[in-house]
Design a protein around this motif. Structure first.
Motif, PDB file in Angstrom:
ATOM      1  N   GLN A  61       0.956  -1.165   0.537  1.00 20.30           N
ATOM      2  CA  GLN A  61      -0.180  -0.011   0.115  1.00 20.30           C
ATOM      3  C   GLN A  61       0.897   1.356  -0.088  1.00 20.30           C
ATOM      4  OE1 GLN A  61      -3.054  -0.068   3.457  1.00 20.30           O
ATOM      5  NE2 GLN A  61      -3.879   0.926   2.524  1.00 20.30           N
ATOM      6  N   SER A  62       0.548   2.203  -0.722  1.00 24.28           N
ATOM      7  CA  SER A  62       1.162   4.204  -0.747  1.00 24.28           C
ATOM      8  C   SER A  62      -0.403   3.880  -0.395  1.00 24.28           C
ATOM      9  CB  SER A  62       1.747   4.250  -2.280  1.00 24.28           C
ATOM     10  OG  SER A  62       2.952   2.593  -2.227  1.00 24.28           O
ATOM     11  N   TRP A  63       0.730   5.383   0.342  1.00 27.58           N
ATOM     12  CA  TRP A  63      -0.124   6.768   0.760  1.00 27.58           C
ATOM     13  C   TRP A  63       0.851   8.607   0.204  1.00 27.58           C
ATOM     14  CZ3 TRP A  63       1.003   2.461   4.163  1.00 27.58           C
ATOM     15  CH2 TRP A  63       0.014   2.190   4.184  1.00 27.58           C
ATOM     16  N   ARG A  64      -0.284   9.026  -0.436  1.00 22.89           N
ATOM     17  CA  ARG A  64       0.533  10.718  -0.536  1.00 22.89           C
ATOM     18  C   ARG A  64      -0.389  11.464   0.305  1.00 22.89           C
ATOM     19  NH1 ARG A  64       3.224  10.145  -5.541  1.00 22.89           N
ATOM     20  NH2 ARG A  64       3.280   7.873  -6.730  1.00 22.89           N
ATOM     21  N   ASP A  65       0.010  12.620   0.179  1.00 21.99           N
ATOM     22  CA  ASP A  65      -0.443  13.639   0.760  1.00 21.99           C
ATOM     23  C   ASP A  65      -1.147  13.700   1.876  1.00 21.99           C
ATOM     24  OD1 ASP A  65       0.527  14.832  -1.217  1.00 21.99           O
ATOM     25  OD2 ASP A  65      -1.612  14.045  -2.875  1.00 21.99           O
ATOM     26  N   CYS A  66      -0.718  12.370   3.035  1.00 18.80           N
ATOM     27  CA  CYS A  66      -1.278  12.847   4.877  1.00 18.80           C
ATOM     28  C   CYS A  66       0.059  12.896   5.190  1.00 18.80           C
ATOM     29  CB  CYS A  66      -1.949  11.388   4.135  1.00 18.80           C
ATOM     30  SG  CYS A  66      -1.315  10.071   3.708  1.00 18.80           S
ATOM     31  N   VAL A  67      -0.274  12.409   6.659  1.00 20.60           N
ATOM     32  CA  VAL A  67       0.882  12.828   7.657  1.00 20.60           C
ATOM     33  C   VAL A  67       0.712  10.900   7.798  1.00 20.60           C
ATOM     34  CG1 VAL A  67       1.251  13.607   9.479  1.00 20.60           C
ATOM     35  CG2 VAL A  67       0.198  14.623   7.695  1.00 20.60           C
ATOM     36  N   LEU A  68       2.038  10.452   7.574  1.00 21.25           N
ATOM     37  CA  LEU A  68       2.175   8.894   8.701  1.00 21.25           C
ATOM     38  C   LEU A  68       3.203   9.518   9.405  1.00 21.25           C
ATOM     39  CD1 LEU A  68       1.944   8.921   5.142  1.00 21.25           C
ATOM     40  CD2 LEU A  68       1.339   5.994   6.335  1.00 21.25           C
ATOM     41  N   GLN A  69       2.858   8.603  10.713  1.00 21.05           N
ATOM     42  CA  GLN A  69       4.176   8.087  11.246  1.00 21.05           C
ATOM     43  C   GLN A  69       4.494   7.376  11.716  1.00 21.05           C
ATOM     44  OE1 GLN A  69       5.007  11.443  14.092  1.00 21.05           O
ATOM     45  NE2 GLN A  69       3.555  12.798  13.168  1.00 21.05           N
ATOM     46  N   LEU A  70       5.685   7.188  11.651  1.00 23.66           N
ATOM     47  CA  LEU A  70       6.498   6.125  12.081  1.00 23.66           C
ATOM     48  C   LEU A  70       6.397   5.341  13.189  1.00 23.66           C
ATOM     49  CD1 LEU A  70       8.634   4.027  10.441  1.00 23.66           C
ATOM     50  CD2 LEU A  70      10.148   5.772  10.725  1.00 23.66           C
ATOM     51  N   ALA A  71       5.997   4.992  13.409  1.00 27.67           N
ATOM     52  CA  ALA A  71       5.907   4.345  15.476  1.00 27.67           C
ATOM     53  C   ALA A  71       7.286   3.424  16.223  1.00 27.67           C
ATOM     54  CB  ALA A  71       4.694   3.618  15.615  1.00 27.67           C
ATOM     55  N   SER A  72       7.396   2.500  15.187  1.00 27.26           N
ATOM     56  CA  SER A  72       8.412   1.505  15.255  1.00 27.26           C
ATOM     57  C   SER A  72       9.346   1.197  13.587  1.00 27.26           C
ATOM     58  CB  SER A  72       8.018   0.282  15.427  1.00 27.26           C
ATOM     59  OG  SER A  72       8.632  -0.693  16.233  1.00 27.26           O
ATOM     60  N   VAL A  73      10.505   1.297  13.740  1.00 26.81           N
ATOM     61  CA  VAL A  73      11.084   0.924  12.855  1.00 26.81           C
ATOM     62  C   VAL A  73      12.532  -0.414  13.112  1.00 26.81           C
ATOM     63  CG1 VAL A  73      12.827   2.540  12.948  1.00 26.81           C
ATOM     64  CG2 VAL A  73      12.660   1.501  11.242  1.00 26.81           C
ATOM     65  N   GLN A  74      12.952  -1.214  12.401  1.00 28.16           N
ATOM     66  CA  GLN A  74      13.635  -2.484  13.176  1.00 28.16           C
ATOM     67  C   GLN A  74      14.218  -2.833  11.230  1.00 28.16           C
ATOM     68  OE1 GLN A  74      11.395  -5.624  14.111  1.00 28.16           O
ATOM     69  NE2 GLN A  74      11.196  -4.514  16.357  1.00 28.16           N
ATOM     70  N   GLY A  75      15.139  -2.578  11.204  1.00 30.84           N
ATOM     71  CA  GLY A  75      16.371  -3.140   9.963  1.00 30.84           C
ATOM     72  C   GLY A  75      17.329  -3.392   9.747  1.00 30.84           C
ATOM     73  N   MET A  76      17.878  -3.568   8.908  1.00 33.10           N
ATOM     74  CA  MET A  76      19.387  -3.771   9.092  1.00 33.10           C
ATOM     75  C   MET A  76      20.190  -3.244   7.531  1.00 33.10           C
ATOM     76  SD  MET A  76      18.760  -7.527   7.753  1.00 33.10           S
ATOM     77  CE  MET A  76      17.355  -8.231   7.791  1.00 33.10           C
ATOM     78  N   ILE A  77      21.293  -3.139   6.960  1.00 29.74           N
ATOM     79  CA  ILE A  77      22.032  -3.280   5.729  1.00 29.74           C
ATOM     80  C   ILE A  77      22.967  -4.445   5.697  1.00 29.74           C
ATOM     81  CG2 ILE A  77      23.763  -1.499   4.865  1.00 29.74           C
ATOM     82  CD1 ILE A  77      22.713   0.531   6.857  1.00 29.74           C
TER      83      ILE A  77
END
Length: 122
Positions: A61-77
């Motif tokens: 899903q994609s969203w545009r022209d709205c406000v999204l808050q990043l509540a949690s993030v996990q990841g790697m490089i």
């Protein structure tokens, strides 16, 4: 069989995105400029005007022209390529939380900061 490689902490980075900057692209640039092969993204928060989440390798899903808050993030490089799993909430919309793999085209609206910990082989 399980594989395990021992890693040691290297440098730490506090990455703050500029307005309109793409999340994945900023991590790619950090990895390239700092010659980071392997790292973990240990924390992050931010507000986005555009965001894309993918699910199990499929477009999501994609969203545009709205406000999204990043509540949690996990990841790697890994080998210089970022992979991020995120939880986002939509402000003022349906209030439902969404979860998935971050795709390209996620741009900072008003704030975004990530903590990146480089890992080095022992």
């Amino acid at each position: 069989d399980m594989r395990c490689m021992r890693m040691a902490p290297g440098r730490r980075f506090d990455l703050e995105l500029d307005p309109g900057e793409d999340l994945i692209q900023a991590l790619r640039e950090l990895a390239d400029q700092e010659h980071i092969d392997t790292a973990v993204i240990t924390a992050g928060l931010g507000g986005f005007g555009r965001f894309t989440l993918n699910y199990s390798g499929r477009p999501g899903q994609s969203w545009r022209d709205c406000v999204l808050q990043l509540a949690s993030v996990q990841g790697m490089i890994m080998q210089g390529h970022p992979q991020i799993h995120a939880v986002v909430t939509l402000d003022g919309r349906d209030g439902i939380t969404r979860v998935g793999w971050v795709g390209d085209g996620c741009t900072r609206l008003f704030y975004c900061e990530l903590m990146v910990q480089e890992l080095l082989p022992c």
